[in-house]
Each structure stands twice: as structure tokens, then as C-alpha cells.
Enzyme design. Structure first.
Site, PDB file in Angstrom:
ATOM      1  N   GLY A 112       0.801  -1.613   0.153  1.00  0.00           N
ATOM      2  CA  GLY A 112       0.201  -0.235   0.145  1.00  0.00           C
ATOM      3  C   GLY A 112       1.078   1.463   0.123  1.00  0.00           C
ATOM      4  N   TYR A 140       4.118  -3.409   2.812  1.00  0.00           N
ATOM      5  CA  TYR A 140       3.343  -2.688   3.691  1.00  0.00           C
ATOM      6  C   TYR A 140       2.687  -3.636   4.650  1.00  0.00           C
ATOM      7  CZ  TYR A 140      -0.230   0.491   5.927  1.00  0.00           C
ATOM      8  OH  TYR A 140      -0.785   1.223   6.778  1.00  0.00           O
ATOM      9  N   HIS A 226       7.538  -7.252  -3.633  1.00  0.00           N
ATOM     10  CA  HIS A 226       7.131  -7.740  -4.620  1.00  0.00           C
ATOM     11  C   HIS A 226       6.792  -9.229  -5.530  1.00  0.00           C
ATOM     12  CE1 HIS A 226       4.148  -4.297  -3.356  1.00  0.00           C
ATOM     13  NE2 HIS A 226       5.524  -3.860  -3.490  1.00  0.00           N
ATOM     14  N   SER A 281     -25.016  -8.768 -26.140  1.00  0.00           N
ATOM     15  CA  SER A 281     -23.978  -7.790 -27.497  1.00  0.00           C
ATOM     16  C   SER A 281     -23.244  -8.527 -28.578  1.00  0.00           C
ATOM     17  CB  SER A 281     -23.163  -6.830 -26.780  1.00  0.00           C
ATOM     18  OG  SER A 281     -21.568  -7.057 -26.084  1.00  0.00           O
ATOM     19  N   GLY A 282     -23.076  -9.329 -28.246  1.00  0.00           N
ATOM     20  CA  GLY A 282     -22.493 -10.051 -29.081  1.00  0.00           C
ATOM     21  C   GLY A 282     -20.213 -10.128 -28.282  1.00  0.00           C
ATOM     22  N   GLY A 283     -20.184  -9.110 -26.875  1.00  0.00           N
ATOM     23  CA  GLY A 283     -18.799  -9.524 -27.119  1.00  0.00           C
ATOM     24  C   GLY A 283     -19.054 -10.485 -26.201  1.00  0.00           C
ATOM     25  N   VAL A 284     -17.934 -10.193 -25.446  1.00  0.00           N
ATOM     26  CA  VAL A 284     -17.269 -11.440 -24.734  1.00  0.00           C
ATOM     27  C   VAL A 284     -17.866 -11.927 -23.736  1.00  0.00           C
ATOM     28  CG1 VAL A 284     -15.485 -10.842 -23.577  1.00  0.00           C
ATOM     29  CG2 VAL A 284     -15.184 -12.993 -23.513  1.00  0.00           C
ATOM     30  N   ASP A 285     -18.174 -10.647 -22.696  1.00  0.00           N
ATOM     31  CA  ASP A 285     -18.329 -10.871 -21.532  1.00  0.00           C
ATOM     32  C   ASP A 285     -20.305 -10.862 -21.496  1.00  0.00           C
ATOM     33  OD1 ASP A 285     -16.406  -9.536 -20.635  1.00  0.00           O
ATOM     34  OD2 ASP A 285     -17.215  -7.854 -20.314  1.00  0.00           O
ATOM     35  N   SER A 286     -20.853 -11.068 -22.549  1.00  0.00           N
ATOM     36  CA  SER A 286     -22.205 -11.286 -22.222  1.00  0.00           C
ATOM     37  C   SER A 286     -22.422 -12.356 -23.073  1.00  0.00           C
ATOM     38  CB  SER A 286     -23.513 -10.078 -23.408  1.00  0.00           C
ATOM     39  OG  SER A 286     -23.242  -9.758 -24.381  1.00  0.00           O
TER      40      SER A 286
END
Ligand code: XMP
Length: 571
Positions: A112, A140, A226, A281-286
Site C-alpha cells: 500500500g 506494507y 513484491h 451484445s456479441g461481446g465476450v462478457d455477455s
């Protein structure tokens, strides 16, 4: 191009950076509108909500990552998941009771920007360290562990930033199987000067006297560097040691197991009779959302696809075909270009266009929902970054994260319950789930496409004729990129129709025609972007074809601006 606050109606703001919601958002627009407008959607049963607003998914092996605001917190979550262990980011203020309820296999305290030596620095309940759950503090997080357990931390005179070499003194379980000298990435001002009682310093660097510490009895560990970033080449091995040797995780969290458990959970949540409405919508998520729901509840899923007349060439047909032939999902197709174009006539301002498109979308969506008998549930394609960014100490309050959803709004009598099965996934995980569900590669790797579609790529007022010209030019551009094997190498590529005319000469004729700008960018997440260095012969072929084949265009430009200070879209 002037950007006004109203433009952000469709934005998904991050601290200090205006960002529009990731592309295939038509369905999110509708679904979240009702949330914003009506407060009438309710979280579906099965998605329990803890006090701070984090929804809990199905119980499974889980690592909780307490977020202290590091720019790398999401990266920690992804690395853990890449090891096959499901992880979730929670606020650092999580109550020990809530954390324990999840029965986490381990807790990771993120880095952080604050200093634990400052008075009001973020902290966590020390009781979390007494739950008997293995703990790993990173940067942190390590300093906080040291402070809470009685060690000493001070603001070092010299910040340590960048590459460093770690000398491992005691390998123990954390460094098991690794070399005694490791390249690591440091980024800190404070450092632990005395490890708490029970801890042993297990590694140092030239400037850090305690670069790693361990209390194997309590299974509490700290890393000053890290392990989650690529600049720590063996970082994932260290995390793997923590997860499997120390926290004794079983692993096995994969796209396949996600699909299996989510399908089971969806069946429980939705029950045997209810139906779910899902905008696609034709997009990957939907598309992934629809495929997942279809696997869970079959024909009780009602998918709506609205053609707003602002889609790319052949897109509506391609989406319908893919759903029918590849996915076997019935699509309710609403052909509504006229409704959108009528309202857009003469409107030149980008933000007004967005508002109009948003409100017409909601009207059409409502009409379709009624036509489909108002299913009880509404599916929403929220992704994990949307969820955590609203909660991060770096993020804004949740009220502002989806201001773009405050468009229009469904009337209060529309009562939906939400299902958001992707709300714990990162974009690349959604793609993997898509692959698991058998989605065609072309859908999985489709470039982002903005909800308002070509309306924000016809600069100025939109008309059917301008859309036709843009569509043709855009299709040539994408076709040539695919042919050159470059489509998958860029984040987004598209054509823009400019509101100017230029003089040209074709044959012996003088022309006075339109100008097309081509935009292709590389990016990791759309937040920043660089213009793609497309090979000149490819650009030449594209320009040549557009000018020859697209009637009404006599000039093609290539956009060489980066984001910031420009944006990816022109409007
Ligand atoms: P900018 O132009 O802000 O775009 O650099 C960043 C990403 O967001 C997409 N974008 C939108 N997506 N509705 C959306 O669903 C919008 O109004 C919108 N505006 C931009 C853009 O295509 C890029 O991927």
C-alpha cells in the site's frame, strides 16, 4: 475534441482516471440502469453480502487478500488464481468474524502507498493474526504485521525501489527449492528494523536488513519485496510455496471447476421454474454470461439482442448465427435501428448521443422484457475489477463507479433480481471460461466495442448514409488487419468518419469527399494506450482499398496519438 463531465455518464471512473465501462456493455447498461433508477433490483439469494458490501460466492477453498491500496493488489489475486487457488480481495477493514466465516486457507496482506509509521495509516484488526490462519504480508503488509505484533518499523533514510538481490538465510518452506540468491522487485520507503518476537529474519538485501521474515509456528510470513510482479522472476514459486507448503491449499480452481460450481450455484439460486433475462451484445462478457446461464437453466434463459443500427458491418448477423449455430442458444432479436436513428438525428454532441442511446436502449429493452413475460431474474455481466475498484482504498465510493448506469432507468415497477455469475472473474478468466464453454475464438478475442457503437465514431451528427460509409471503411480495415495477422496484436482497431470533406482527384474527375481516420492502439486494459506501429505496406494497402472501394471517401489518415493525453475513441 472537448470532453465534458456528461461524457462520463458511460464512464467507469477509477481514481483520477476517467474510464468508460469496458466495451460490450449494452446489457450492463440496461441491467444496471434499473439498479440506479429504481433500487428495485435485489441481489439474488445465494449471493450473500457481508457487512462491507462484498458479496460472497459459493463456499470453496479461498485465499483472502486484504487490500491496503497497492497498485499490485489485483495482481496478487491473479497470481494466486494462476496457482489454481481461488482468491478474493477484501477491504483491509474486514472484521475477523467475517473473514473467519469464509474459512480462508490463508490471508495475504497487500502492499500500500501509506506508511505504517504515520498516525492515520490503514490497519487491520490484529485479531485477524490470531485466527490461526496462515498469513503472508507483502511490503506494507509485512510492515503492518511487524508493527501489530510488536516489531519495529522505521522510515528508512533511503527508499529502495527497483531491482534488488535477495540473500536467503533460511530457506524454510517459503524459499524451499529456490536458489539462495534471488532477483526481486522492491518498492518501499519504510522497513522492518526489528522482527517481532517469534519471528526470524529469513532473507536480506544490501539495503534491507529484514527483507523476509517468518514465524513458522504461527505460520505468519512477511516479504518486503513484491513476489507478484514479473520483475521478481521466482515470485510465483514463492507464492506457490506459501499456498501449498505453508497454507496447505489443495488447488484445482480452474475454468472447468468454475463452470461446474457456478452452474450448480446458478441452478440453486434460480430454482426449477424461474426464468432469467439476459441482454447480449456479441461481446465476450455477455456471450460468456449467456452460455453459462444456458448451461445452467437451458431454455429458461431469455436472451435479448438489440440491433441499434450502430453495429459494425455484418455484426448483427454474425452474433445471431453464432448464438444459433455455435452455442445453440435462442436469441430474441429486436431490430430497432430506426428508433435509435430517429432520436439521434441532428445531434452532434457526444455526450448527448450517449444519453439518447442509453435511454432508447432501456425503452427497447423494457419492451422486450414485457414481451418475454418479465422473467424474475436479470443477468448482469459485472466483472471483478468493477467490484473491487469501487471498494479499493484507491477507488472512489461505490456510488460513483457506475455513473454511466444512471442513464435513463427502468421504472420502479420493474422488479428484477440480479444474477452476476462473472462478478468474481478477471477479463482473461472470462475468456478462459468462454473457451471452456465452447465459444468460438472469434468471439473470445473480439476487440472491445463501445456500447454507443458507431455513433461515437461518426464524428458529429449521425445519419444512415454516414454510418454506411463508416461501416464499409471499418470492414476493410479489420479485414486487412486480419489478413496481415495483426488483428490479435492490437487492443482495438477501428475507422472514424470525420466531419470534414477534402478535395481529391479520381480518374480525371475532381472529387470532394469524406475523410476516414484509422485508429489502432496497443493497450493492456484500455486505461492507457499507445498507437500501434502498423507496418507501412499494410497501412498503404488499407488506405488504397478504402479509397477505391468505399464510395464517398477520398482520403485516409492514421491517428498517431497515445492515451493520455488523447483517448482511444474520438468521442
Ligand atoms: P477511451 O475512449 O475512454 O476508451 O480511451 C476506453 C475504452 O472504453 C471504450 N468505450 C466505451 N465503452 N461505452 C462503452 O461501453 C462507452 O460509451 C465507451 N466509450 C469508450 C473504448 O472503446 C475503449 O475500449
Amino acid at each position: 475534441m472537448k470532453r465534458t463531465a456528461a461524457k462520463k455518464l458511460f464512464h467507469n471512473p477509477r481514481p483520477g482516471v476517467a474510464r468508460r465501462v469496458s466495451a460490450p456493455a449494452a446489457h450492463r447498461l440496461a441491467t444496471a440502469s434499473c439498479r440506479a433508477a429504481g433500487t428495485e433490483t435485489r441481489r439474488a439469494p445465494g449471493y450473500e453480502t457481508v457487512a462491507d458490501g462484498y458479496a460472497l460466492p459459493q463456499p470453496q477453498e479461498c485465499v483472502l487478500i486484504l487490500d491496503f491500496g497497492s497498485q499490485y493488489t489485483q495482481l496478487i489475486a491473479r497470481r494466486v488464481r494462476e496457482c489454481g487457488v481461488y482468491s478474493e480481495i477484501v477491504p483491509h477493514t474486514i472484521a475477523p468474524r467475517d473473514a473467519a466465516r469464509r474459512r480462508p486457507a490463508a490471508l495475504i496482506l497487500s502492499g500500500g502507498p501509506a506508511s505504517v509509521t504515520a498516525a492515520a495509516s490503514p490497519t487491520c484488526d490484529p485479531a485477524l493474526l490470531r485466527l490461526g490462519i496462515p498469513v503472508l504480508g507483502i511490503c506494507y503488509g509485512m510492515q503492518l504485521v511487524a508493527k501489530l505484533l510488536g516489531g519495529r518499523v522505521w522510515a528508512a533514510p533511503r527508499r529502495e525501489y527497483g531491482h534488488a538481490f535477495l540473500r536467503v538465510r533460511h530457506k524454510g518452506d517459503l524459499f524451499r527449492g529456490l536458489s539462495g540468491r534471488l532477483a526481486v522487485w522492491m518498492s518501499h520507503g519504510d522497513e522492518v528494523t526489528r522482527a517481532p518476537k517469534g519471528f526470524q529474519v529469513i532473507a536480506v538485501t544490501a539495503t534491507s536488513p529484514a527483507a523476509a521474515m517468518a514465524d513458522p509456528k504461527r505460520r505468519i510470513y512477511g516479504l518486503q519485496f513484491h513476489p507478484e510482479v514479473v520483475h521478481t522472476p521466482k515470485g510465483k514459486d514463492i507464492l506457490r510455496n506459501f499456498l501449498f507448503r505453508i497454507a496447505r491449499c489443495r488447488g484445482g480452481w480452474t475454468a472447468r471447476s468454475f463452470v461446474a460450481s457456478t452452474v450448480e450455484q446458478l441452478r440453486k439460486t434460480i430454482g426449477p421454474d424461474d426464468r432469467v433475462l439476459c441482454g447480449v451484445s456479441g461481446g465476450v462478457d455477455s456471450t460468456v454470461l449467456a452460455a453459462l446461464l444456458h448451461r445452467a437453466i437451458g431454455e429458461r434463459l431469455a436472451c435479448v439482442f438489440i440491433n441499434n443500427g450502430l453495429l459494425r458491418k455484418g455484426e448483427a448477423e454474425a452474433v445471431r448465427r453464432a448464438f444459433r449455430d455455435r452455442l445453440g442458444i435462442r436469441l430474441h432479436y429486436a431490430h430497432a435501428p430506426q428508433a435509435f436513428l430517429r432520436r439521434l438525428r441532428g445531434v452532434a454532441s457526444p455526450e448527448r448521443k450517449r444519453r439518447i442511446i442509453g435511454s432508447v436502449f432501456v425503452q427497447v429493452f423494457q419492451r422486450e422484457a414485457r414481451r418475454l413475460g418479465m422473467p424474475r431474474f436479470l443477468a448482469q455481466g459485472t466483472l471483478y475489477p468493477d467490484v473491487i475498484e469501487s471498494r479499493s482504498p484507491r477507488g472512489g465510493p461505490s456510488a460513483t463507479i457506475k455513473t454511466h448506469h444512471n442513464v435513463g432507468g427502468l421504472p420502479a415497477n420493474l422488479r428484477f433480481q440480479l444474477v452476476e455469475p462473472l462478478r468474481y472473474l478477471f477479463k482473461d478468466e472470462v475468456r478462459r471460461v468462454g473457451k471452456e464453454l465452447g465459444l468460438p475464438d472469434r468471439m473470445i478475442w473480439r476487440h472491445p466495442f463501445p456500447g454507443p457503437g458507431l455513433a461515437v465514431r461518426v464524428i458529429g451528427a449521425v445519419s444512415a448514409r454516414k454510418l454506411r460509409i463508416l461501416r464499409e471503411a471499418d470492414a476493410v480495415f479489420l479485414e486487412e488487419l486480419r489478413r496481415a495477422g495483426l488483428y490479435d496484436k492490437v487492443w482495438q482497431a477501428f475507422a472514424v468518419l470525420l466531419p470534414v470533406k477534402a478535395v481529391g482527384v479520381m480518374g480525371d474527375e475532381r472529387t470532394y469527399a469524406n475523410v476516414i481516420a484509422l485508429r489502432a492502439v496497443t493497450s493492456r486494459d484500455g486505461m492507457t494506450a499507445d498507437w500501434a506501429r502498423l507496418p507501412q505496406p499494410v497501412l498503404a494497402a488499407i488506405a488504397n482499398r478504402i479509397i477505391n472501394e468505399v464510395k464517398g471517401v477520398n482520403r485516409v489518415l492514421y491517428d498517431v496519438s497515445s492515451k493520455p493525453p488523447s483517448t482511444i475513441e474520438w468521442e
